[in-house]
Motif scaffolding. Structure first.
Motif, mmCIF file in Angstrom:
data_model
loop_
_atom_site.group_PDB
_atom_site.id
_atom_site.type_symbol
_atom_site.label_atom_id
_atom_site.label_comp_id
_atom_site.label_asym_id
_atom_site.label_seq_id
_atom_site.Cartn_x
_atom_site.Cartn_y
_atom_site.Cartn_z
ATOM 1 N N ALA A 100 4.379 8.263 1.628
ATOM 2 C CA ALA A 100 2.931 8.305 1.876
ATOM 3 C C ALA A 100 2.197 9.032 0.753
ATOM 4 N N PHE A 104 -0.571 7.329 -1.792
ATOM 5 C CA PHE A 104 -1.931 7.874 -1.872
ATOM 6 C C PHE A 104 -2.262 8.314 -3.297
ATOM 7 N N LEU A 137 -0.620 7.954 6.430
ATOM 8 C CA LEU A 137 -1.791 7.496 5.681
ATOM 9 C C LEU A 137 -2.985 7.269 6.613
#
Length: 280
Positions: A100, A104, A137
């Motif tokens: 994650a 990102f 997320l």
């Protein structure tokens, strides 16, 4: 691709995730196939102009190709590199959180803005890592909530922020425990496609004594989770709450399973099935 300038933007970000004890090399072929499939035709690939009266036709063709290139979504295919080798033995939560954060950070650094859409494809354990990572997320407000048929009336409750859930319960799974992400500068992405290939969605507890003992011994935390002998039973939890809601947000969801001869990830667990319909 992995070698491209990290600042080059795109409309669609496709993330490929390998399985247990895997590496970036495992997903290179899939990356190449996807890139070849989505690559727009080049204006320079038009046939040469041999006759003078063909000039206007050739010019029109090139303009059409240029317009097609401009209108076709730009796709970036990224292979996750944060869970290679023995890192995959640290468990679904640890691997999912690393994934994650990687996604990102990559999306945040793409210029001039983050991708509009986000897709994932995972092989084996990679498909499970993705399901955990997408929940993180979503809770971090990096993903658009409440689309593709998911709504607040679901008994799982819609995501889009930790305030919709019991934060202490989420932290039990390792969610929302890392430092705050700079989402104020981030335009949230839509989830487009999820595809898993031979991923053990239901774990692999076949009442086979040798495997139940060897799984945790050989594959450590991940192995214990696969045979449903971990403390929080994370494979069970992935089928409810924020994890299930995050999966619902994908516009397209596909799981591929080997019908026979897969002794590691049997058909039933890779296909969310209650039976082994191909076994005699």
């Amino acid at each position: 691709t992995q070698q491209d300038d990290e600042e080059e933007g795109c409309d669609d970000l496709v993330v490929l995730v390998h399985g247990v004890m895997g590496s970036v090399r495992d997903m290179k072929y899939m990356q190449a196939v996807i890139e070849k499939t989505v690559k727009p035709p080049s204006a320079s690939s038009s046939p040469p102009l041999h006759k003078k009266h063909n000039t206007s036709t050739g010019s029109t063709t090139r303009k059409q190709q240029q317009l097609q290139q401009q209108s076709q979504p730009r796709v970036r295919v990224h292979i996750s590199a944060v869970n290679e080798g023995r890192a995959t033995l640290s468990g679904v939560q640890a691997c999912g959180l690393r994934l994650a954060a990687e996604v990102f950070t990559l999306a945040l650094n793409l210029k001039p803005k983050p991708p509009k859409r986000l897709s994932f494809a995972g092989h084996s354990l990679g498909g499970i890592m993705i399901r955990f990572a997408v929940a993180e997320l979503l809770l971090r407000n990096a993903i658009v909530p409440g689309i593709n048929g998911a709504n607040d009336d679901d008994d799982d409750r819609a995501g889009g922020g930790g305030d919709k859930y019991d934060v202490e319960e989420l932290r039990k799974f390792g969610l929302l425990v890392r430092p705050v992400w700079p989402v104020d500068k981030f335009k949230r992405m839509e989830l487009c496609t999820y595809a898993s290939f031979a991923s053990p969605h239901l774990g692999d507890n076949r009442n086979w004594e040798l495997w139940n003992l060897a799984g945790p011994a050989v594959l450590q935390t991940t192995g214990a989770q696969m045979v449903l002998k971990d403390e929080v039973l994370i494979m069970r939890e992935l089928a409810r709450g924020v994890f299930l809601h995050a999966l619902r947000l994908f516009k397209h969801r596909m799981c591929y399973a080997n019908a026979t001869h897969d002794n590691t990830v049997p058909y039933y667990t890779a296909s969310f099935s209650l039976t082994e319909c191909y076994e005699q």
